[in-house]
Write a protein that holds these residues in place. Structure first.
Motif, short mmCIF file in Angstrom:
data_model
loop_
_atom_site.label_atom_id
_atom_site.label_comp_id
_atom_site.label_asym_id
_atom_site.label_seq_id
_atom_site.Cartn_x
_atom_site.Cartn_y
_atom_site.Cartn_z
N ARG A 26 0.84 -1.20 0.00
CA ARG A 26 0.00 0.00 0.00
C ARG A 26 0.87 1.25 0.00
N LEU A 27 1.95 1.22 0.80
CA LEU A 27 2.87 2.34 0.83
C LEU A 27 3.59 2.51 -0.51
N GLN A 29 2.51 1.66 -3.38
CA GLN A 29 1.55 2.17 -4.36
C GLN A 29 1.44 3.69 -4.26
N MET A 30 1.42 4.20 -3.04
CA MET A 30 1.33 5.64 -2.85
C MET A 30 2.57 6.33 -3.39
N LEU A 31 3.75 5.73 -3.15
CA LEU A 31 5.00 6.34 -3.58
C LEU A 31 5.20 6.26 -5.09
N SER A 32 4.58 5.27 -5.73
CA SER A 32 4.77 5.10 -7.18
C SER A 32 4.00 6.11 -8.00
N MET A 33 3.05 6.84 -7.35
CA MET A 33 2.25 7.85 -8.03
C MET A 33 1.54 7.29 -9.26
N GLY A 34 1.11 6.02 -9.15
CA GLY A 34 0.35 5.42 -10.24
C GLY A 34 1.18 4.86 -11.37
N ARG A 37 1.61 -0.80 -10.47
CA ARG A 37 0.50 -1.30 -9.66
C ARG A 37 1.00 -2.39 -8.72
N TYR A 39 -1.11 -3.92 -6.49
CA TYR A 39 -2.31 -4.54 -5.94
C TYR A 39 -3.05 -5.30 -7.03
#
Length: 444
Positions: A26-27, A29-34, A37, A39
């Motif tokens: 989850r962290l 994913q937030m750092l990858s800025m989309g 993926r 998940y």
């Protein structure tokens, strides 16, 4: 006062949840800025559509994980859909997750005032209903204890007592009644019956098929986020039993059979889906001269933006048109009007009636007007007028007007019991009083 039209319209609803294998994903994913993926996706609802009429009681059934609770949470406004739309008309009271809306550190008394105010009651209204809420819950001396000390059954007692006391237009219940004891369940069923008699729309999830067949006018069977079949409660209950009791290796076949039978039954019904008939064009259109603003492309659309002129009674639609501002205009209002083909004016609506809330527009601006409406018209042919007015040299005048701008049809459906032009939600009932007086003997 309730508006005309259906109580709940669910149109092409989709809900997708992200599933993370590890908390660190989850962290990441937030750092990858989309850009990447971390998940997998779980489709909880897959293009679900249904219309629930005012005063109707509808049961939602299905195996665990079929999407029932997600659907109710979106209708209640607790979750946002990934796609599609939901329209809810009227004051809704929802009894969903156990203790939802309660502060566990507050007493039962304090939570009555908190929860009832969330549901829209004023302080005076809560004061007037407080004793009835407590009496129905049967909590007695526990009402002044923190709800964190309550059992699950006590939570439900308090939650249902509050939800049923607000006289909701719509009551939404998600399996919560299964937690209460048998005596309280009977009280709840009696209260639900009373709400039904008053015209309350009721939507609830239950695994108790007896409750579904006893209370519901209609039932819906869901599986894997889809509606498998909807209709008469006993039919839906039998399909529910077939699906849930089928062996795991035979479940796909049973599921396919239910879908096939439902599709075949639908094919036997008149086609009443919205559509666009290119040949259905207004031949009586009259366009007035423009005096500073011009209406562009008046049309009807579904809530998903599909242009239509063949409508189904009970669904939501939109009148839309663009406006091109050609010169500065002050205190501008926009309007639309529905008429019969003989010119009888049925309903209309204008924007901003107060001078201080009307728009002042500058040359070169463009606007898009939307008037949402439930299709309450009975089958037939209708027309729509559209218009704009504003101040010209200090005098209110029509800036542009188109009569019979849009022609549309409302398609026939299976309900032939109504007459007139509009479905205003009339609910008939018959109080049958058998004759008790004895007839006089023959010859008297």
């Amino acid at each position: 006062m309730q508006a005309d039209g259906p109580a709940i319209v669910v149109d092409d609803l989709t809900k997708v949840f992200p599933i993370f294998k590890r908390p660190t994903d989850r962290l990441l994913q937030m750092l990858s800025m989309g850009r990447k993926r971390y998940y997998q996706t779980f489709v909880a609802l897959n293009r679900v559509s249904m219309t629930i009429g005012r005063g109707e009681t509808v049961g939602i059934v299905g195996r665990n994980g079929s999407g029932k609770s997600t659907l109710l949470q979106i209708i209640a406004g607790l979750l946002q859909p990934t796609g599609g739309q939901v329209s809810v008309s009227g004051r809704a009271a929802a009894l969903l997750e156990l203790g939802a809306g309660f502060n566990p550190e507050f007493s039962g008394r304090e939570n009555i005032y908190l929860n009832a105010s969330i549901l829209g009651l004023s302080q005076a209204e809560i004061d007037a209903r407080y004793d009835d809420i407590v009496a129905f819950s049967g909590l007695g001396e526990f009402i002044d204890r923190p709800v964190v000390t309550y059992s699950s059954g006590m939570y439900v007692r308090l939650a249902f007592s509050i939800a049923a006391s607000v006289d909701p237009d719509i009551l939404i219940v998600d399996e919560a009644l299964a937690v209460g004891d048998e005596g309280f369940q009977r009280k709840c069923l009696a209260r639900i019956e009373a709400l039904k008699e008053r015209g309350t729309t009721i939507l609830f999830v239950s695994h108790a098929m007896g409750m579904i067949t006893q209370l519901c006018d209609r039932a819906v069977l869901m599986d894997r986020g889809e509606v498998l079949v909807a209709g008469e409660p006993k039919l839906v209950a039998s399909n529910y039993y077939r699906l849930t009791h089928a062996p795991a290796d035979d479940r796909e076949r049973v599921r396919a059979e239910i879908l096939t039978a439902a599709a075949a039954e639908q094919d036997d019904q008149p086609e009443i889906r919205s559509g666009l008939d290119e040949n259905l064009q207004s031949q009586s259109r009259v366009e007035y001269e423009s005096l500073g603003a011009r209406i562009v492309d008046p049309r009807i659309e579904t809530v998903n933006g599909q242009r239509v002129n063949q409508l189904s009674r009970g669904r939501m639609y939109r009148v839309r048109y663009g406006v091109a501002v050609e010169q500065d205009c002050r205190q501008v209002r926009f309007a639309t009007l529905f008429k019969t083909k003989t010119g009888v004016e049925l309903a209309g609506r204008a924007t901003h009636r107060l001078h201080d809330s009307m728009l002042d527009l500058e040359a070169g601006e463009r606007l898009e007007l939307t008037f949402d409406f439930p299709c309450s018209f009975l089958p037939g042919t209708y027309f729509i007028n559209v218009g704009i007015n504003g101040l010209v040299d200090g005098e209110r005048k029509s800036l542009h007007r188109i009569l019979d701008a849009v022609m549309f049809q409302v398609l026939p459906d299976a309900d032939t019991s109504m007459v007139g032009l509009l479905d205003i939600g009339i609910i008939p009932s018959v109080d049958h009083h058998p004759a008790t007086a004895q007839r006089p003997p023959a010859g008297e």
